[in-house]
Motif scaffolding. Structure first.
Motif, PDB file in Angstrom:
ATOM      1  N   PRO A 122      45.262  -7.201  25.517  1.00 44.49           N
ATOM      2  CA  PRO A 122      44.210  -6.214  25.329  1.00 44.49           C
ATOM      3  C   PRO A 122      43.335  -6.145  24.134  1.00 44.49           C
ATOM      4  O   PRO A 122      43.964  -6.521  22.953  1.00 44.49           O
ATOM      5  CB  PRO A 122      45.419  -4.967  25.274  1.00 44.49           C
ATOM      6  CG  PRO A 122      46.548  -5.466  25.951  1.00 44.49           C
ATOM      7  CD  PRO A 122      46.463  -6.827  25.529  1.00 44.49           C
ATOM      8  N   ILE A 124      42.908  -3.793  21.798  1.00 36.54           N
ATOM      9  CA  ILE A 124      43.478  -3.281  20.681  1.00 36.54           C
ATOM     10  C   ILE A 124      44.752  -4.178  19.968  1.00 36.54           C
ATOM     11  O   ILE A 124      44.771  -4.092  18.606  1.00 36.54           O
ATOM     12  CB  ILE A 124      44.308  -2.035  21.136  1.00 36.54           C
ATOM     13  CG1 ILE A 124      44.790  -1.352  19.910  1.00 36.54           C
ATOM     14  CG2 ILE A 124      45.378  -2.220  22.103  1.00 36.54           C
ATOM     15  CD1 ILE A 124      44.374   0.143  19.968  1.00 36.54           C
ATOM     16  N   MET A 128      44.607  -5.217  16.016  1.00 42.19           N
ATOM     17  CA  MET A 128      45.810  -5.186  15.037  1.00 42.19           C
ATOM     18  C   MET A 128      46.026  -6.454  14.355  1.00 42.19           C
ATOM     19  O   MET A 128      46.232  -6.480  13.323  1.00 42.19           O
ATOM     20  CB  MET A 128      46.894  -4.550  15.642  1.00 42.19           C
ATOM     21  CG  MET A 128      47.175  -3.245  15.850  1.00 42.19           C
ATOM     22  SD  MET A 128      48.847  -2.965  16.300  1.00 42.19           S
ATOM     23  CE  MET A 128      49.738  -2.857  15.078  1.00 42.19           C
ATOM     24  N   MET A 242      37.392  -1.925  20.490  1.00 42.34           N
ATOM     25  CA  MET A 242      38.435  -1.496  19.720  1.00 42.34           C
ATOM     26  C   MET A 242      38.656  -2.918  18.500  1.00 42.34           C
ATOM     27  O   MET A 242      39.020  -2.558  17.451  1.00 42.34           O
ATOM     28  CB  MET A 242      39.816  -1.502  20.510  1.00 42.34           C
ATOM     29  CG  MET A 242      39.642  -0.334  21.537  1.00 42.34           C
ATOM     30  SD  MET A 242      39.033   1.142  20.537  1.00 42.34           S
ATOM     31  CE  MET A 242      39.929   1.702  19.338  1.00 42.34           C
ATOM     32  N   PHE A 246      38.480  -2.287  14.381  1.00 42.87           N
ATOM     33  CA  PHE A 246      39.491  -2.367  13.522  1.00 42.87           C
ATOM     34  C   PHE A 246      39.030  -3.389  12.430  1.00 42.87           C
ATOM     35  O   PHE A 246      39.317  -3.090  11.027  1.00 42.87           O
ATOM     36  CB  PHE A 246      40.755  -3.305  14.312  1.00 42.87           C
ATOM     37  CG  PHE A 246      41.832  -2.482  14.636  1.00 42.87           C
ATOM     38  CD1 PHE A 246      42.949  -2.031  13.925  1.00 42.87           C
ATOM     39  CD2 PHE A 246      41.802  -2.098  15.913  1.00 42.87           C
ATOM     40  CE1 PHE A 246      43.928  -1.385  14.296  1.00 42.87           C
ATOM     41  CE2 PHE A 246      42.936  -1.216  16.367  1.00 42.87           C
ATOM     42  CZ  PHE A 246      43.969  -1.166  15.578  1.00 42.87           C
TER      43      PHE A 246
ATOM     44  N   GLY B 209      45.893  -1.609  29.086  1.00 40.47           N
ATOM     45  CA  GLY B 209      45.604  -2.038  27.518  1.00 40.47           C
ATOM     46  C   GLY B 209      44.288  -1.228  27.067  1.00 40.47           C
ATOM     47  O   GLY B 209      43.976  -1.400  25.933  1.00 40.47           O
ATOM     48  N   THR B 211      41.790   0.983  25.434  1.00 40.61           N
ATOM     49  CA  THR B 211      41.676   2.182  24.496  1.00 40.61           C
ATOM     50  C   THR B 211      40.428   3.167  24.280  1.00 40.61           C
ATOM     51  O   THR B 211      40.687   4.072  24.305  1.00 40.61           O
ATOM     52  CB  THR B 211      42.062   1.454  23.056  1.00 40.61           C
ATOM     53  OG1 THR B 211      43.100   0.453  23.349  1.00 40.61           O
ATOM     54  CG2 THR B 211      42.550   2.555  22.145  1.00 40.61           C
ATOM     55  N   PRO B 236      47.868   2.963  23.839  1.00 39.63           N
ATOM     56  CA  PRO B 236      46.641   2.286  23.147  1.00 39.63           C
ATOM     57  C   PRO B 236      46.264   3.288  21.979  1.00 39.63           C
ATOM     58  O   PRO B 236      45.942   2.656  20.836  1.00 39.63           O
ATOM     59  CB  PRO B 236      45.602   2.242  24.156  1.00 39.63           C
ATOM     60  CG  PRO B 236      46.521   2.096  25.557  1.00 39.63           C
ATOM     61  CD  PRO B 236      47.494   3.117  25.376  1.00 39.63           C
ATOM     62  N   ILE B 239      48.766   3.752  19.165  1.00 40.25           N
ATOM     63  CA  ILE B 239      48.640   2.430  18.503  1.00 40.25           C
ATOM     64  C   ILE B 239      47.432   2.501  17.429  1.00 40.25           C
ATOM     65  O   ILE B 239      47.795   2.102  16.330  1.00 40.25           O
ATOM     66  CB  ILE B 239      48.746   1.140  19.334  1.00 40.25           C
ATOM     67  CG1 ILE B 239      49.892   1.115  20.201  1.00 40.25           C
ATOM     68  CG2 ILE B 239      48.371  -0.067  18.314  1.00 40.25           C
ATOM     69  CD1 ILE B 239      49.859  -0.115  21.382  1.00 40.25           C
ATOM     70  N   PHE B 240      46.279   2.832  17.965  1.00 46.99           N
ATOM     71  CA  PHE B 240      44.868   2.809  17.160  1.00 46.99           C
ATOM     72  C   PHE B 240      45.346   3.687  16.045  1.00 46.99           C
ATOM     73  O   PHE B 240      45.124   3.233  14.955  1.00 46.99           O
ATOM     74  CB  PHE B 240      43.910   3.240  18.006  1.00 46.99           C
ATOM     75  CG  PHE B 240      42.708   3.587  17.384  1.00 46.99           C
ATOM     76  CD1 PHE B 240      42.125   2.296  16.849  1.00 46.99           C
ATOM     77  CD2 PHE B 240      41.679   4.544  17.501  1.00 46.99           C
ATOM     78  CE1 PHE B 240      41.068   2.412  16.035  1.00 46.99           C
ATOM     79  CE2 PHE B 240      40.609   4.514  16.832  1.00 46.99           C
ATOM     80  CZ  PHE B 240      40.383   3.463  15.850  1.00 46.99           C
TER      81      PHE B 240
END
Lengths: 313, 282
Positions: A122, A124, A128, A242, A246, B209, B211, B236, B239-240
């Motif tokens: 994914p 996200i 990370m 996403m 980040f 998954g 988001t 998701p 987590i963000f």
């Protein structure tokens, strides 16, 4: 004797019902796409009406003064996606050639699956990993040396200026490159498999090396589809949200160097939409969405036309 | 005299190319290994029973991810229920009724575009048509957004596997007097069920998954909430939020959540691939 025709009639009637059901489901898809365009256009209209063409030509993004220009986000999107494509394309080609030509047959399936898994992670998680693992590594091993090596006063120094924390446009492009690599590799691999073996074997029979067969026979054979695969990768990179949010640093305005913080259309929407300060802020974000939609739609439509229906990701 | 150096450059060029191909594959595999390694290293430490039994904590106190996990499961389940119905019917129409029609090729083409359209735009769309008019973020809105992302995947795979079924199968069924709808339901779908299941699993892997489309549809909820008409927590978005926070406990939970999501998505993907490879019984 009566039952037969009656049952047939009922069956035929249900035929029409079932076909209508299937037809409506397909039409729903079309309606969804149309709905996306219409709702984005309506929602973004106040911003277009207020700022006019300046919306596209100014890079000021100031929620306090209620002045919004999309140029910074548009440039950030195009630059990060293009850089990602430049990194990912040679790698994807290498992986595809490896899987088709070089890989020992025992390893072909596991390695192919591993590359597919890379596509399944994914966004996200990429984000990370990018922020906490990749960015520090990137700052230490790529950004700092590049900044040290830049001669003072040169264009190279301008290009590499920035806070050495590893978050910025170039590191976002690197993460994007890893993310689109599997999609492009999968499409290129399917395309390369469509090259008739007689053609390839003839080239080998004339004494060509693997490199020459690729460059002069296989790649020209799949050229159109390969361009489509590239566009598909570009389309994915343009809309990726996403992971970029980040790691790109989320600074408005035009990016000043490849290490500087920036923003993309998608990251701006993701960051600000839920907490938009006023109607014009919301409208401007939706207008940004419409711009992104138009860009990606054009790229993806072109990609699908070029790839055709034979090879698909 | 000329042939020897030329041959040398060709051999060297080829060797460089082959090395590059090996290296490119190496880069891809190393990236995968590095990501999985960081997830396991950072995520496994925080994995205990509390993760599954307690809701997301305030900064500084202990807690788990129960509300986020339940929210994600509920929204994905509802989204899949809707998406399977719509996607399978749409795919069936493309394969069985619209192989050559012009409208069919338009739908097919736009479905392919929708397949890789930015998910955040789907979120914006659902915000405009559901959240804004109803004046509230909700689990339903999140599920609708996820369903919109899953439908194109299911439509595409359904059409592909149905097209693989031999025409003779359809003819045999019709020759026995079955109407077309029965032929499709009882013969074609039955023959293609493995492939259709793979498509559904891949769609599930994709949306679980996601988001971006949830950021402004289901939003988030600090508390355990099973009412889908209210804002709902989901993995998701949690987590963000937690990953970008300044609190160590929150970041630890974010890593654990990321590991949970990645492991389940990868597991579903692998299962889907294995199912797709299973030889068809004839």
């Amino acid at each position: 004797m009566e039952a037969g025709p009656a049952r047939t009639a009922r069956g035929a009637a249900l035929d029409r019902v079932f076909e209508a059901l299937c037809f409506s489901a397909a039409t729903l898809l079309l309606a969804a796409l149309g709905g996306i365009i219409v709702s984005l256009a309506i929602g973004g209209w106040p911003a277009f009406a207020r700022f006019g063409f300046h919306f596209f030509t100014t890079a000021t993004w100031d929620p306090v003064a209620e002045v919004y220009g999309a140029l910074g986000a548009i440039v950030g999107t195009l630059v990060s996606s293009t850089l990602a494509l430049l990194f990912a394309l040679p790698l994807a080609l290498g992986v595809a050639v490896f899987l088709v030509e070089l890989c020992p047959s025992v390893l072909r399936r596991p390695i192919g699956t591993a590359v597919e898994l890379l596509a399944g992670i994914p966004s996200i998680v990429y984000g990370m990993w990018g922020l906490f693992v990749f960015a520090p590594w990137f700052a230490k091993h790529i950004q700092m040396p590049a900044m040290m090596a830049a001669p003072a006063g040169s264009i190279w120094e301008t290009l590499t200026a920035g806070v050495p924390n590893g978050a910025g446009i170039l590191s976002a492009s690197a993460i994007l490159a890893i993310m689109i690599l599997p999609f492009m590799a999968a499409t290129l691999r399917e395309l390369l498999m469509t090259v008739p073996s007689q053609v390839r074997e003839s080239a080998y029979g004339l004494g060509s090396t693997t490199f020459e067969v690729m460059r002069k026979v296989s790649l020209p054979y799949v050229r159109t589809g390969a361009i489509g695969a590239v566009m598909l990768g570009l389309g994915r990179a343009l809309g990726e949200t996403m992971a970029v949010t980040f790691i790109i640093g989320n600074a408005h305005g035009l990016p000043t160097s490849i290490f500087a913080s920036g923003s993309t259309i998608a990251s701006t929407i993701a960051n600000e939409f839920a907490e938009a300060t006023g109607e014009m802020h919301t409208a401007s974000l939706i207008a940004l969405g419409l711009v992104l939609f138009v860009i990606t739609f054009a790229v993806l439509a072109l990609a699908r036309l070029l790839i055709g229906r034979q090879a698909h990701a | 005299m000329i042939a020897a150096p030329r041959r040398l450059t060709r051999t060297l060029g080829n060797a460089a190319f082959l090395v590059f191909c090996w290296a490119a594959t190496g880069v891809a595999l190393i990236a995968l290994a590095a990501i999985l390694w960081s997830l396991l290293r950072q995520g496994i430490g925080g994995l205990d029973l509390k993760v599954f039994t307690e809701s997301t904590p305030a900064p500084g106190s202990e807690g788990g991810l129960l509300n986020a996990i339940l929210g994600s499961v509920m929204m994905c389940a509802l989204a899949m229920a809707v998406a399977v119905v719509v996607g399978v019917l749409a795919g069936t129409w493309l394969s069985e009724y619209a192989r050559t029609s012009r409208y069919g090729s338009v739908v097919r083409f736009l479905n392919d575009v929708l397949l890789s359209a930015p998910s955040i735009l789907v979120g914006l769309f659902v915000y405009e048509i559901v959240v804004a008019p109803l004046k509230g973020f909700s689990g339903y809105a999140g599920a609708i957004a996820l369903a919109l992302l899953a439908v194109p995947v299911i439509t595409r795979t359904t059409e592909d596997v149905l097209r693989l079924q031999p025409v003779a199968l359809r003819e045999a069924s019709v020759a026995l007097g079955a109407p077309v709808w029965r032929t499709i339901l009882a013969v074609i779908w039955k023959a293609a069920q493995g492939g259709m299941l793979t498509g559904a699993l891949l769609a599930f892997a994709r949306i679980s998954g996601e988001t971006a489309p949830l950021l402004f549809t289901s939003l988030n909820n600090q508390f355990l909430n099973l009412n889908m008409a209210q804002p709902m927590a989901n993995l998701p978005v949690v987590i963000f939020q937690f990953a970008l926070s300044a609190y160590d406990d929150w970041r630890r939970l974010a890593w654990t959540g990321a590991m949970l999501i990645a492991v389940s998505v990868l597991a579903v993907t692998i299962i889907a691939r294995l199912l797709a490879r299973e030889p068809r019984r004839s």
